[in-house]
Motif scaffolding. Sequence first.
Motif, PDB file in Angstrom:
ATOM      1  N   LEU A  35       0.827  -1.210   0.000  1.00  0.00           N
ATOM      2  CA  LEU A  35       0.000   0.000   0.000  1.00  0.00           C
ATOM      3  C   LEU A  35       0.859   1.257   0.000  1.00  0.00           C
ATOM      4  N   LEU A  36       1.988   1.213   0.718  1.00  0.00           N
ATOM      5  CA  LEU A  36       2.907   2.363   0.694  1.00  0.00           C
ATOM      6  C   LEU A  36       3.437   2.602  -0.715  1.00  0.00           C
ATOM      7  N   CYS A  37       3.812   1.525  -1.388  1.00  0.00           N
ATOM      8  CA  CYS A  37       4.273   1.666  -2.778  1.00  0.00           C
ATOM      9  C   CYS A  37       3.163   2.220  -3.666  1.00  0.00           C
ATOM     10  N   ALA A  38       1.942   1.734  -3.452  1.00  0.00           N
ATOM     11  CA  ALA A  38       0.814   2.229  -4.240  1.00  0.00           C
ATOM     12  C   ALA A  38       0.576   3.712  -3.990  1.00  0.00           C
ATOM     13  N   CYS A  39       0.716   4.145  -2.732  1.00  0.00           N
ATOM     14  CA  CYS A  39       0.557   5.573  -2.410  1.00  0.00           C
ATOM     15  C   CYS A  39       1.584   6.427  -3.139  1.00  0.00           C
ATOM     16  N   ILE A  40       2.822   5.950  -3.166  1.00  0.00           N
ATOM     17  CA  ILE A  40       3.873   6.709  -3.841  1.00  0.00           C
ATOM     18  C   ILE A  40       3.587   6.819  -5.332  1.00  0.00           C
ATOM     19  N   ILE A  41       3.178   5.693  -5.955  1.00  0.00           N
ATOM     20  CA  ILE A  41       2.911   5.698  -7.401  1.00  0.00           C
ATOM     21  C   ILE A  41       1.709   6.584  -7.727  1.00  0.00           C
ATOM     22  N   ILE A  42       0.626   6.405  -6.967  1.00  0.00           N
ATOM     23  CA  ILE A  42      -0.579   7.207  -7.231  1.00  0.00           C
ATOM     24  C   ILE A  42      -0.308   8.679  -6.942  1.00  0.00           C
ATOM     25  N   GLY A  43       0.433   8.960  -5.862  1.00  0.00           N
ATOM     26  CA  GLY A  43       0.775  10.352  -5.562  1.00  0.00           C
ATOM     27  C   GLY A  43       1.578  10.992  -6.674  1.00  0.00           C
ATOM     28  N   HIS A  44       2.474  10.210  -7.280  1.00  0.00           N
ATOM     29  CA  HIS A  44       3.248  10.722  -8.416  1.00  0.00           C
ATOM     30  C   HIS A  44       2.343  11.011  -9.613  1.00  0.00           C
ATOM     31  N   LEU A  45       1.394  10.119  -9.876  1.00  0.00           N
ATOM     32  CA  LEU A  45       0.497  10.310 -11.018  1.00  0.00           C
ATOM     33  C   LEU A  45      -0.463  11.479 -10.793  1.00  0.00           C
ATOM     34  N   LEU A  46      -0.794  11.733  -9.519  1.00  0.00           N
ATOM     35  CA  LEU A  46      -1.734  12.813  -9.205  1.00  0.00           C
ATOM     36  C   LEU A  46      -1.026  14.124  -8.890  1.00  0.00           C
ATOM     37  N   HIS A  47       0.293  14.159  -9.081  1.00  0.00           N
ATOM     38  CA  HIS A  47       1.041  15.372  -8.777  1.00  0.00           C
ATOM     39  C   HIS A  47       0.529  16.531  -9.642  1.00  0.00           C
ATOM     40  N   GLY A  48       0.176  17.614  -8.997  1.00  0.00           N
ATOM     41  CA  GLY A  48      -0.369  18.749  -9.713  1.00  0.00           C
ATOM     42  C   GLY A  48      -1.880  18.747  -9.802  1.00  0.00           C
ATOM     43  N   ASN A  49      -2.524  17.665  -9.343  1.00  0.00           N
ATOM     44  CA  ASN A  49      -3.981  17.627  -9.356  1.00  0.00           C
ATOM     45  C   ASN A  49      -4.548  18.610  -8.347  1.00  0.00           C
ATOM     46  N   ARG A  50      -5.619  19.282  -8.705  1.00  0.00           N
ATOM     47  CA  ARG A  50      -6.180  20.323  -7.843  1.00  0.00           C
ATOM     48  C   ARG A  50      -6.896  19.749  -6.625  1.00  0.00           C
ATOM     49  N   TRP A  51      -7.414  18.524  -6.746  1.00  0.00           N
ATOM     50  CA  TRP A  51      -8.338  18.029  -5.728  1.00  0.00           C
ATOM     51  C   TRP A  51      -7.756  16.911  -4.863  1.00  0.00           C
ATOM     52  N   ALA A  52      -6.563  16.450  -5.157  1.00  0.00           N
ATOM     53  CA  ALA A  52      -6.036  15.310  -4.407  1.00  0.00           C
ATOM     54  C   ALA A  52      -4.573  15.533  -4.071  1.00  0.00           C
ATOM     55  N   ASN A  53      -4.122  14.913  -2.983  1.00  0.00           N
ATOM     56  CA  ASN A  53      -2.709  14.897  -2.611  1.00  0.00           C
ATOM     57  C   ASN A  53      -2.408  13.549  -1.966  1.00  0.00           C
ATOM     58  N   GLU A  54      -1.157  13.356  -1.552  1.00  0.00           N
ATOM     59  CA  GLU A  54      -0.738  12.045  -1.071  1.00  0.00           C
ATOM     60  C   GLU A  54      -1.393  11.667   0.255  1.00  0.00           C
ATOM     61  N   SER A  55      -1.697  12.643   1.093  1.00  0.00           N
ATOM     62  CA  SER A  55      -2.361  12.340   2.362  1.00  0.00           C
ATOM     63  C   SER A  55      -3.756  11.792   2.125  1.00  0.00           C
ATOM     64  N   ILE A  56      -4.497  12.452   1.248  1.00  0.00           N
ATOM     65  CA  ILE A  56      -5.848  11.992   0.931  1.00  0.00           C
ATOM     66  C   ILE A  56      -5.785  10.634   0.241  1.00  0.00           C
ATOM     67  N   THR A  57      -4.814  10.458  -0.655  1.00  0.00           N
ATOM     68  CA  THR A  57      -4.649   9.166  -1.331  1.00  0.00           C
ATOM     69  C   THR A  57      -4.419   8.045  -0.325  1.00  0.00           C
ATOM     70  N   ALA A  58      -3.552   8.283   0.664  1.00  0.00           N
ATOM     71  CA  ALA A  58      -3.268   7.264   1.674  1.00  0.00           C
ATOM     72  C   ALA A  58      -4.508   6.952   2.508  1.00  0.00           C
ATOM     73  N   LEU A  59      -5.267   7.986   2.878  1.00  0.00           N
ATOM     74  CA  LEU A  59      -6.489   7.758   3.641  1.00  0.00           C
ATOM     75  C   LEU A  59      -7.486   6.911   2.859  1.00  0.00           C
ATOM     76  N   LEU A  60      -7.696   7.258   1.592  1.00  0.00           N
ATOM     77  CA  LEU A  60      -8.663   6.528   0.777  1.00  0.00           C
ATOM     78  C   LEU A  60      -8.198   5.099   0.514  1.00  0.00           C
ATOM     79  N   LEU A  61      -6.903   4.909   0.302  1.00  0.00           N
ATOM     80  CA  LEU A  61      -6.387   3.545   0.144  1.00  0.00           C
ATOM     81  C   LEU A  61      -6.576   2.731   1.421  1.00  0.00           C
ATOM     82  N   GLY A  62      -6.360   3.377   2.556  1.00  0.00           N
ATOM     83  CA  GLY A  62      -6.588   2.691   3.823  1.00  0.00           C
ATOM     84  C   GLY A  62      -8.045   2.299   3.999  1.00  0.00           C
ATOM     85  N   LEU A  63      -8.953   3.198   3.633  1.00  0.00           N
ATOM     86  CA  LEU A  63     -10.378   2.882   3.708  1.00  0.00           C
ATOM     87  C   LEU A  63     -10.727   1.713   2.785  1.00  0.00           C
ATOM     88  N   GLY A  64     -10.206   1.770   1.555  1.00  0.00           N
ATOM     89  CA  GLY A  64     -10.480   0.690   0.608  1.00  0.00           C
ATOM     90  C   GLY A  64      -9.935  -0.644   1.069  1.00  0.00           C
TER      91      GLY A  64
END
Length: 541
Positions: A35-64
Amino acid sequence: MEALETTVSQLPAQVKGSSFFNLTTVIALCVFFALLCACIIIGHLLHGNRWANESITALLLGLGSGGVVLLVSKGESSKLLNFSENLFFLYLLPPIIFNAGFQVKKKQFFKNISMILLFGVFGTVISFCIISLGVFLVFNRIGVTSLTVQDYLAVGAIFSATDSVCTLQVLNQDETPFLYSIVFGEGVVNDATSIVLYNAVQSIDLKNISGLTALKLLGTFLYLFFTSTALGIVAGLLSAFIIKTLYFGRHSTDREVALMMLMAYLSYMLAELMDLSGILTVFFSGIVMSHYTWHNVTESSRITTKHAFATISFISETFIFLYVGMDALDIDKWKSSGASAGTSIAVSSTLFALVLVGRAAFVFPISSIRNCFKKRDGTKIEFRQQFIIWWAGVMRGAVTIALSYSEFASSSDTSSQDSLMITSTIIVVLFSTVVFGSITKPLIEALLLRHSRPMISDASDLPSLEDLRFLFIENGDQSEQGSSQRKRSLRLLMTNPGISVHYLWRKFDDRFMRPVFGGRGFVPFVPGSPTGEAEESQENS
């Protein structure tokens, strides 16, 4: 290890009997690392996105992930790791806070130190009082009646702790340097102050409340605050002196890096051993090490330490957000709380409303008072900037979760209302981080970047630094002109204390501190290092 007890069940018998390791724990760790690796990859892909960041990505991955485990276990449990506050405070929090102090832009930080301390210390105390009083008045009407006075005060300290990670991921030091400095500095000082307040509440006997209780609480707070700060400074200076004097880089750069890491962690553990605030100690240790120790090591060690500290901090932050998201679906806590959906919503809404009110109660008044002492419009904090500062401090995170566990889940006989407080804390953290965190970047773009005006430096209020230098000349001019200039210098010192203190500190640092502890300008020569090769080439040319 208690913190890593797993709830994964129904493994084959031959696996359970392994004498080398607990395979269920290994399975849980493998899932978390994936999951940590997934957070890093998704955070990289979402870099510059207006609505998401790595903290939110980690929270949502944890929920999922929690939802998947919940389905696999047929609704019995969603937990992979049994997280404890000891794991958080002893292993995850120290590298985050140390890196915050180590990477801080010291010039901006100390330039705005008065505002940072007002927000981080005085403002946190105001928020603590409002939240504690609010839960005391409202919770009885909701039906939460088992909490004691100490619990009410603890709730005030718990929910006074902000989490500025989401905001700092979208704030840019180049575009909004003033706001970044305020939010960053206040966030760290606020976390330290909240933990100091929490420890002070735990150490005071509230069964015999008198008029001196408030003074005892204030005295305990001041003692913890200043002694923890002093310990961090001493630890940082000691590391600088040892590395400068013994010159480890001539034999091994690995020893330099290891010594910096170990002494930083040692300062934190010593503070906890002495019942002080480890978070405040390790933060100032990081600041002192970046000012002195970092300049005393070789060039390769500087690069290594800078990236190593940032990497460890990033992994710790992501791990915490992953766990918070997964722990939100812990069925055992929701069942043991025994509260209806209406009660949970009422408690969570009350806590979040008090967070909003407590934050606004000091951000806007302190900013307005500060503006009254600024002559130029460019040096004042505009209302839209005040709103961003208020918004940034609304989000709650890992410190709030950890303190809530420490207060309401540390005993074996956890009551239903203790479980209710934990689940309500998780709801507040999830809502504030996901909802407010996702809106932060568009809000900053709408309020600041589209209507941005260059903020004039406080130094522009100074007629000339020569007036300040004149004040400290030992044999100044005794004429009438010299006397008037000295009076103007004294007035300058009182009206611009921040810049004046910075000027005095630079003189003291250059004259007394750096000759002993090193710092900028101290370049160790190590043959074979980038610095050594450059110097050898210059000598041969």
